[in-house]
Structure formats: structure tokens, C-alpha cells
Design a protein around this motif. Sequence first.
Motif, short mmCIF file in Angstrom:
data_model
loop_
_atom_site.label_atom_id
_atom_site.label_comp_id
_atom_site.label_asym_id
_atom_site.label_seq_id
_atom_site.Cartn_x
_atom_site.Cartn_y
_atom_site.Cartn_z
N HIS A 1 4.82 -7.78 6.54
CA HIS A 1 5.57 -6.67 7.14
C HIS A 1 6.91 -7.09 7.72
N ALA B 1 10.78 1.90 -1.05
CA ALA B 1 11.90 1.68 -1.99
C ALA B 1 12.08 0.18 -2.22
N ILE C 1 23.80 -6.15 2.63
CA ILE C 1 23.27 -4.91 2.06
C ILE C 1 23.05 -5.13 0.57
N ALA D 1 0.84 -1.21 0.00
CA ALA D 1 0.00 0.00 0.00
C ALA D 1 0.87 1.26 0.00
N VAL E 1 3.42 6.66 8.53
CA VAL E 1 2.99 6.08 7.25
C VAL E 1 3.87 6.53 6.09
N ASN F 1 22.19 -4.90 11.54
CA ASN F 1 20.88 -4.69 12.17
C ASN F 1 20.67 -5.64 13.37
N SER G 1 8.22 -7.82 0.88
CA SER G 1 6.88 -7.22 0.82
C SER G 1 5.96 -7.90 -0.18
N GLY H 1 1.55 -7.26 -1.75
CA GLY H 1 0.53 -6.23 -1.85
C GLY H 1 -0.74 -6.75 -2.47
N GLY I 1 13.93 -1.61 0.51
CA GLY I 1 13.10 -1.86 1.68
C GLY I 1 12.11 -2.98 1.43
N MET I 2 11.57 -3.02 0.23
CA MET I 2 10.63 -4.11 -0.11
C MET I 2 11.33 -5.46 -0.06
N HIS J 1 -5.44 -8.70 2.65
CA HIS J 1 -5.31 -9.45 1.39
C HIS J 1 -5.92 -10.84 1.60
C1 LIG Z 1 0.36 2.45 5.83
C2 LIG Z 1 1.25 1.28 5.55
C3 LIG Z 1 0.80 0.30 4.69
C4 LIG Z 1 1.63 -0.80 4.40
N1 LIG Z 1 1.18 -1.73 3.51
C5 LIG Z 1 1.98 -2.76 3.19
C6 LIG Z 1 1.56 -3.71 2.21
O1 LIG Z 1 0.49 -3.61 1.63
N2 LIG Z 1 2.41 -4.74 1.95
C7 LIG Z 1 3.64 -4.84 2.55
O2 LIG Z 1 4.36 -5.78 2.24
N3 LIG Z 1 4.05 -3.95 3.44
C8 LIG Z 1 3.27 -2.91 3.77
N4 LIG Z 1 3.72 -1.98 4.67
C9 LIG Z 1 5.06 -2.10 5.26
C10 LIG Z 1 6.14 -1.38 4.41
O3 LIG Z 1 5.60 -0.25 3.81
C11 LIG Z 1 6.66 -2.28 3.31
O4 LIG Z 1 7.24 -3.42 3.85
C12 LIG Z 1 7.66 -1.56 2.39
O5 LIG Z 1 7.96 -2.38 1.31
C13 LIG Z 1 8.93 -1.17 3.09
O6 LIG Z 1 9.65 -0.35 2.22
P1 LIG Z 1 10.55 0.85 2.75
O7 LIG Z 1 11.29 1.40 1.61
O8 LIG Z 1 9.77 1.78 3.55
O9 LIG Z 1 11.54 0.01 3.66
P2 LIG Z 1 12.24 0.36 5.04
O10 LIG Z 1 11.20 0.41 6.10
O11 LIG Z 1 13.08 1.55 4.88
O12 LIG Z 1 13.14 -0.92 5.20
C14 LIG Z 1 12.62 -2.19 5.29
C15 LIG Z 1 13.69 -3.20 5.66
O13 LIG Z 1 14.57 -3.34 4.56
C16 LIG Z 1 15.90 -3.09 4.96
N5 LIG Z 1 16.60 -2.47 3.83
C17 LIG Z 1 16.35 -1.27 3.26
N6 LIG Z 1 17.20 -1.07 2.25
C18 LIG Z 1 18.01 -2.14 2.18
C19 LIG Z 1 19.12 -2.50 1.38
N7 LIG Z 1 19.58 -1.71 0.42
N8 LIG Z 1 19.73 -3.68 1.62
C20 LIG Z 1 19.29 -4.51 2.60
N9 LIG Z 1 18.25 -4.21 3.39
C21 LIG Z 1 17.62 -3.05 3.18
C22 LIG Z 1 15.77 -2.20 6.19
O14 LIG Z 1 16.88 -2.32 7.04
C23 LIG Z 1 14.54 -2.77 6.85
O15 LIG Z 1 14.87 -3.87 7.62
C24 LIG Z 1 2.90 -0.89 5.00
C25 LIG Z 1 3.35 0.10 5.86
C26 LIG Z 1 2.53 1.17 6.16
C27 LIG Z 1 3.03 2.23 7.08
#
Ligand SMILES: Cc1cc2nc3c(=O)[nH]c(=O)nc-3n(C[C@H](O)[C@H](O)[C@H](O)COP(=O)(O)OP(=O)(O)OC[C@H]3O[C@@H](n4cnc5c(N)ncnc54)[C@H](O)[C@@H]3O)c2cc1C
Length: 756
Positions: free
Chosen positions: A484, A143, A264, A137, A568, A520, A152, A154, A146-147, A439
Motif C-alpha cells: 500500500h 488506475a 508525474i 483487489a 474503498v 506531494n 502495487s 496483488g 496510482g498503481m 498474500h
Molecule cells: C479495499 C482495498 C483493497 C486494496 N487492495 C490492494 C491490493 O491488493 N494490492 C495493492 O497493492 N493495493 C491495494 N490497495 C491500495 C490501492 O488500491 C492500490 O495501491 C491501488 O493500486 C492504488 O491505485 P489508485 O488509482 O487508487 O491510486 P491513488 O490512490 O489515486 O494514487 C496512489 C498514489 O499514486 C500517485 N499517483 C497517481 N497518479 C500518478 C501519476 N500519474 N504520476 C505519479 N504519481 C501518481 C498518487 O499521488 C498516490 O500517491 C487496496 C485499497 C483498498 C481500499
Amino acid sequence: MKRQVDVDVAGLERELRRTIRGEVRFSDGDRALYSTDSSNYRQIPIGVVIPQGRDDVIATVAACRKFGAPITCRGGGTSLAGQCCNIAVIIDFTKYFNRLHEIDIGRKLVRVEPGIVLDEMNRALEKHGLVFGPDPATHSHCAIGGMLGNNSCGVHSVMAEFYGGGARCSDNVHELEVLLYDGTILRVGKTGDVDLAKIIAAGGRRSEIYKRLVDLRDRYGELIRQRFPKIPRRVSGYNLDDLLPEKNFHVARALVGSESTCAIILEATLELIPTSRARSLLLLGYPDVYRAGDHVPTIRKYKPIGLEGIDDVLINAMKVKRLHPRDLEILPPGKGWLLIEFGGNSKEESDAPAKKLMAELKAQPEPPSMKLLDDPLKEKVVWKIRDSGLGASARVPNQPDTWEGWEDSAVSPEDIGRYLRDFRALLEKHGYGGTLYGHFGQGLVHTRIDFGLKTHEGIQTYLRFTDEAADLVKRYGGSLSGEHGDGQSRGELLPKMFGDELVQAFREFKEIWDPDWKMNPGKIVRPYRRDENLRYGERYDPPQWSTYFRYPKDKGSFSYAIERCVGVGQCRRHEHGTMCPSYMATREEKHSTRGRARLLWEMLNGPVIGKNGWRDEQVKDALDLCLACKGCKADCPVNVDMATYKAEFLSHYYKHRPRPVHAYAFGLIHVWARLAQISPGFVNLVNRASITSTVGKKIIGIAPQRKLPEFAGENFKRWFRRTRGGRARRRARRIARPKSGAPGGRALPVNQRTRA
Ligand SMILES: Cc1cc2nc3c(=O)[nH]c(=O)nc-3n(C[C@H](O)[C@H](O)[C@H](O)COP(=O)(O)OP(=O)(O)OC[C@H]3O[C@@H](n4cnc5c(N)ncnc54)[C@H](O)[C@@H]3O)c2cc1C
């Protein structure tokens, strides 16, 4: 200087500044800014690095290794389980390290840097008819790094399940380039027997890693086969199943979901699926969400590309918050709904399964109410309603606050109806409310629960509840997390789901990649307890300073108003919507609504930047670029009102001291304008003259390119009296006050005169 970890922070900072081109940010403000994600946890990092590119990441790791500093990676920082905050050096990939390198249309692959935002990558793919299946979402601002970190999924993961490799990011990853804490760089992917033999024979660190992974797989293989849930959304734990021979010893996929505890990601090659040219959205309304869940297995037979469920608690929350007020009328009657999307090459093709499904459901006793939408705009709106689920269920007026902590458990889609009933019963047993949505097509349930993590009793009940919720998931053969990740919220509960032996296997897996435990630490394995590092916690006691605004919707409290931001991150979108223009311009966390809210919270609660209270320069600096446009108040799902908080802050900041000249210039414009009326021509002449104009603009803080508006020769009131407006008023007065001697020639009372 020593901080909570045994690291020479000043030395590390110097080394980083010496060796990287990117930004090294170790100030208190920067550390406060990155102290949390969207979870219940908060840990102040050692410092933040914003790398310019690959070489900077390598140099950052080298510097951290030299000083023994732990590392945590960060994308959009939207994690919900605490895996994105730590007492570590945070590497934020999003500002610069975010390019798309290559699209291989024939092989349906894309190669990207980890900081790229999902929507931006998909936009580039769209013209080739391709898309990356999993779409959280947060797609507009999360990014790829992060995914992959979280594994992640969806709404359209179900499309990837039916028409691509599988639901999760890991199922759609081709290859990764990863960097380890010891400086090793590896390109990893699936490994056939021949390649594996070659890698092991070659010797060196790569060979050692592969040898140990093979050994781990051989020792735990049978247990992995037995105990890993066979459901589409198993995200908890490390993906040891991807090392099995039947899964091609896919080392890249095994690393996805490791939350930067192992390696990383420097570069990712992702597998893509074709986009559907046409889509149809079918809405089904049920008497409750449980019966909606019961129909999921029937609906899955028709291979939808999206299959989501929502309950009436969520819709009521949206109504109370006036989110999408008119759009909610699109839903058919009911108290539980399924949103089912079908894809095809033409509208007829995508409508066909929807119509067949409707016919099958109609033939059943007590069929649901049904609505097949034929307006793409309405379809978009329905998805918007679904996307705003988490935000809508946070901070609902007159209801207790809700928290993450048990947000994304998953079971087999066959069991979703039964699981929803049992889960609701468990919530009720502990006195919790909570929305149920998610989902459903892949057996995943989202909820935010009123845990009350600010009191001892609240925290204890939360611990008991999550213990029992984990037992319930285990009984269903499900997963604690279905998208998550584990982070800190679930790490401690993994033995319940996998058993001690497999958790030992997880530890060994982590150690193969990160023998020093510097990546981490405290997340997933050897985790912090669920009740450690809480953002609030039982000792939370924010100061209740007197304020200029009254905050009627926030219990009259500025500190409670600031708590609205749950992280968020929608204010980090690069386009669309009104929030947040300053972030869109600078791509700086501190210029996002979330970043500003965080700094204000830290200012109130210390100790990182709390020393100076309302006079904190770092908070002031972050607020400076806020346009006070009120975009966030409407656009943010929890209605953070940064314009008001900025006004509050500035009035305290400047209390008993002079404001900058531009504040007097613009704040008192009515006074200056009145004075200018004495001789507008002269004032305009002075303003036009280049020297006075340049100096004047500089003094009052106007950009030199801007022209000062001219004062009119006659002021508005005078003009109004002289022209039609004035004539009309005089005429009105005459009617109201007939000539003396005329019948009824009595003066009218003032209010009647005005009305006339
Ligand atoms: C409102 C809301 C809705 C959401 N809905 C969903 C959904 O529908 N489905 C879902 O799966 N998730 C959902 N999430 C959770 C989150 O948004 C997802 O998991 C998203 O993909 C995380 O991406 P980010 O870039 O914010 O990652 P971050 O939170 O910045 O990082 C996520 C993890 O990845 C690691 N990471 C980041 N970059 C790297 C890298 N280069 N190498 C190795 N590790 C790395 C970080 O250390 C951390 O452990 C939701 C969150 C919120 C707040």
C-alpha cells in the motif's frame, strides 16, 4: 485569497483556466470531494484539475510552478496510507487521460496513459493472451498511475514473481515518461553503461539528474545492499536498489512507488506476462491461520499463480454482514484457509501440481482438509470472497470500528507462520482484535485494527502499537509496507526499517527530482506525523441532528451512518455490479457513492462546506443524479445506503419551502390519478395534444422524448368488482354467509369471513 499554504489561489485558478483545456475546479464542494482517500487522513486541497491530456498536465505544472503551489496526483484515490490527499493542487488523471496507446505483442509490452483502469487495460490485453501481473483487489477501479505511484501488488503478483519479472509494479515496468515540477520531461528506463555515459556527457538537466543519481548510488550502494530486505514484497522506501549496477541502473523502476513525491507519470510502458489458459483452485482448511502460514514454503515449491490466506475472523465478519452467505460454504472445514491457484495451458496441466501437492500434504501428519474446485463459477466466487477482505472487515455490526494504519506489513514467505503468531500476540498485548489475511504466498499480512482513532487514548495506543509493530517487522527483516505504500502512515517509521543513513539517502533522492519540495510534500520523506491530519482525531465531535430515519444499524445516528464509507471506491467501477449507475454514466467522483458520502460528511463536519448545513447546494447537486436504486446498499462492502441518505437530506433541504414541481407531480401521483378518474378520456386527450403535452412535460420535468402513460377508462377497483375478481369475492361471501334458515346460518365474525 490565501489558504493554509502561501499561494495566491485566485491567481492560480485564473492562470489554470487561461492555460488548460481541461477542467479547473476550485469550488468548496470540489475541494471537499478530494479531501481524503481510503486512509485515516484528510487534507483539504487547494483545488482540483482534470486534465484533458498531456499538454494540460504540462500547463498545470507550469501554472503551479509560477504560483509556488504543491501538486499531488490522483488515480482512483484508493490509497490507504494518506498519500493521495494533501494541501496541494490535485491532478485527477482518470476522467480523460486514460488511453491505451500501443500493445507490442512480440516484446510483451503495453504503452498507456496513467489514468487507465487496470481491468480495462487487461481486457484489451486478454485477446492477445497477455496480462499485467500485479493486480490489487481494487483492480476494477484503480488506475495504472496510482498503481505505479504506490508500487502495487496483488493476488497474482506471485505469478509475476515465478513467471515474470517479479511481484511488484516496479518489477514489471519497462519505461516511463515523467514530468518534473521544474517542467523537465524525461523518458526513463534501464540504463546500460554506454547510455549512461552518453546521457551524462550530453549536459543539461537530464545529465545533472543522472550524474547525481550515480553519485547517490555510489555513496549508498553498500548500505542499500545490506539493509534493503530481500523479500518479494518490499514496498516501503524509495527503490534505491533499482539504481544498483546489478539491477541495470533502472531509473523508471527507482521512481515507481514514489507516490508522486518526485515526478508525474505521463506515460508508462509495462512488461506483460502470458495468461494461463486454464486455472485450478485448491482450497486448504487448517485448524488456525498460523498453521496455514506454516505450509506456505511447501506450497511455493509448486509455483502457484496465486497463494492467499484468510482467517476465521474474516469469515465470521462476512457471515455477520451476510456477505456471500451461501458462497462461504465452498470453503473446506477449518479456521484458517489457503487459496492456491495453479495455471497451465489445459485443465490437466493446471490440475497436475495441485494433485501432487495434495498427495504430499496427505502424507504429512495432520494434513489440512482439501478441496480442488472444478467449477469456474465457484472459483470466481472464492476470489470474490478474498477480494472483499477489507470491506468485510470494516464496519462489522456489534464490533468496534476498524482502521487502516498497519495493513500490509510483509516478511519472507518462509517466516509467515511465525510472524502471524508474533503479530497476533502483539495485537493482543495492546488489546486489539483484527482479521489476518492476505498474500501469504509472498509473506504479506493484511489486517484492519480497532485502533479507535477518535480518542486521545486510542491515538496514543495506536502510536505505541505501530512503533512496536515496526520493531517486530524489523526483527524479521521485513517491510512496513508490502503493497500500500508509506504515505503518512509509514513515513515516520522508515528510520526503524532502514536506519537514519538510508532515510537521508531517500531525502537526497527526492531532492534530485524535486529540489523545491513541491511534489506531494509531507509524504514518505520529511513526513507528517502519523497522528496529524487525522480524518477524525480526538476532537471529532459530529453534530447529532434530529433525523427522519432511525438508522438502527448505525447507533441511531446519521453522522455515524455516513462514516460507513471508508473510501474503498468500488462505486467507481465502470461496469459489472449495481453500483453506481450515475458514476458509470458521468465518471465524476461526485456522482459515485463514495463522493456523495464524502460531501455529506463534509457538510456535517465543516468547515469547507458545512456553513449551510442541510441547505448546501453542492451536496444537493451531487445527490441530484442519485437514482436511489439502493444498488450501493447491497453492492458496497460496507453497505452505504445512499438512497436513504438522499431522502434524509432532501426532506431537510425542502423543510418549510416548496419542492420542485416534479416532486409534487410524482410524489402525489395517487391524488392526480384519482382526480383523473373523473374524466380519464379528457385527461388523455389533453396529454396527447402536442402543445399541452410539451408544456406539461416541461413543467413537471419529463424528457420530451418520453410518452405520458394513458389513464384507463375504468379504474382498477371498478373493473375488479365487475369482472372475475369481483365474482370470486361475491362467491366467497355467499359461502361465508349461508342463506338464512340454512343450518348454522349465523353471520361469521369479520375475520373468519375474510379468511373464507
Ligand atoms: C479495499 C482495498 C483493497 C486494496 N487492495 C490492494 C491490493 O491488493 N494490492 C495493492 O497493492 N493495493 C491495494 N490497495 C491500495 C490501492 O488500491 C492500490 O495501491 C491501488 O493500486 C492504488 O491505485 P489508485 O488509482 O487508487 O491510486 P491513488 O490512490 O489515486 O494514487 C496512489 C498514489 O499514486 C500517485 N499517483 C497517481 N497518479 C500518478 C501519476 N500519474 N504520476 C505519479 N504519481 C501518481 C498518487 O499521488 C498516490 O500517491 C487496496 C485499497 C483498498 C481500499
